[in-house]
Motif scaffolding. Sequence first.
Motif, PDB file in Angstrom:
ATOM      1  N   UNK A   8       3.962  17.539  10.194  1.00  0.00           N
ATOM      2  CA  UNK A   8       3.994  16.070  10.160  1.00  0.00           C
ATOM      3  C   UNK A   8       3.062  15.498  11.227  1.00  0.00           C
ATOM      4  N   UNK A   9       3.001  16.164  12.387  1.00  0.00           N
ATOM      5  CA  UNK A   9       2.136  15.693  13.467  1.00  0.00           C
ATOM      6  C   UNK A   9       0.671  15.821  13.079  1.00  0.00           C
ATOM      7  N   UNK A  14      -3.291  10.869   8.244  1.00  0.00           N
ATOM      8  CA  UNK A  14      -3.419  10.424   6.854  1.00  0.00           C
ATOM      9  C   UNK A  14      -2.670   9.114   6.627  1.00  0.00           C
ATOM     10  N   UNK A  15      -1.438   9.057   7.090  1.00  0.00           N
ATOM     11  CA  UNK A  15      -0.664   7.823   6.955  1.00  0.00           C
ATOM     12  C   UNK A  15      -1.287   6.702   7.780  1.00  0.00           C
ATOM     13  N   UNK A  16      -1.765   7.062   8.963  1.00  0.00           N
ATOM     14  CA  UNK A  16      -2.420   6.075   9.814  1.00  0.00           C
ATOM     15  C   UNK A  16      -3.622   5.462   9.108  1.00  0.00           C
ATOM     16  N   UNK A  59       2.997   2.802  -1.114  1.00  0.00           N
ATOM     17  CA  UNK A  59       4.360   2.838  -1.652  1.00  0.00           C
ATOM     18  C   UNK A  59       5.114   4.054  -1.134  1.00  0.00           C
ATOM     19  N   UNK A  60       4.413   5.181  -1.022  1.00  0.00           N
ATOM     20  CA  UNK A  60       5.071   6.415  -0.576  1.00  0.00           C
ATOM     21  C   UNK A  60       5.551   6.322   0.867  1.00  0.00           C
ATOM     22  N   UNK A  61       4.867   5.509   1.685  1.00  0.00           N
ATOM     23  CA  UNK A  61       5.307   5.357   3.079  1.00  0.00           C
ATOM     24  C   UNK A  61       6.110   4.064   3.278  1.00  0.00           C
ATOM     25  N   UNK A  95      -8.076  -3.297  15.829  1.00  0.00           N
ATOM     26  CA  UNK A  95      -8.745  -2.694  16.984  1.00  0.00           C
ATOM     27  C   UNK A  95      -8.621  -1.173  16.930  1.00  0.00           C
ATOM     28  N   UNK A  96      -7.449  -0.680  16.580  1.00  0.00           N
ATOM     29  CA  UNK A  96      -7.286   0.770  16.451  1.00  0.00           C
ATOM     30  C   UNK A  96      -8.210   1.319  15.368  1.00  0.00           C
ATOM     31  N   UNK A  97      -8.393   0.557  14.303  1.00  0.00           N
ATOM     32  CA  UNK A  97      -9.307   0.995  13.248  1.00  0.00           C
ATOM     33  C   UNK A  97     -10.728   1.128  13.784  1.00  0.00           C
TER      34      UNK A  97
END
Length: 224
Positions: A8-9, A14-16, A59-61, A95-97
């Motif tokens: 997961x780590x 990917x989720x980010x 949707x998955x997250x 900003x993170x992007x």
Amino acid sequence: MKFEELAYIWRGFQQSRVILTAVELGVFNKLTKPKTLKEAARSLKTSLRGTEILFKALTSIKVIKKSGKKYTNAAMANRHFVKGSPEYYGDFILWHASTWQGWSNLTEVVKTGEPLARPRDTKSLESLIMGMHNLSTKRAPELIKAIGMGGVTHALDLGGGPGTNALEMARQMDKADKVTLFDYPETLKIARRIARADGKGVKLNYKGGDFTCDSIGNSYDLIL
């Protein structure tokens, strides 16, 4: 640590990336009301196939939800990702992007030991300063109340970025005679816009410079 937790780590990026892309495209601003894929793609000016892939991931997250053929924001997304919400954090996410490419070059930086060259980017600076404002808006009243502005007649917000705390100091002073915001001139341009939008009835003084080498002025009762 179990293998699943470790996996997961390392897959966390990917989720980010899915959320960063959605905020960059303005997806959440468009899904405050239910839309079909075609309606959303037309509104976002994105491809139908690409929109479908992104929406499945979102949707998955559980940041958006699907009912029948229509998609809409989850409550959390409406609260944090839609412009105009009191708890909007979209600018900070943008900003993170803007740092994504830098993190992608981490392997090379570790090999060479040399810092990544980052040209000055007005867009990323604005995202950072606006993001700081997003994060500080709810915290500022409690922070300034805890400090206490009783008897203060001239306060300095040193390196205060968006000026969120400076605005709150002025609101809580017995006599809002003087609150000065000190930061780089390019940062103050953004802070002035914030003050015009969110600081109605509050007047700030602005002083531009680099506090490591420029005078910050004097006669302050309080420096934050």
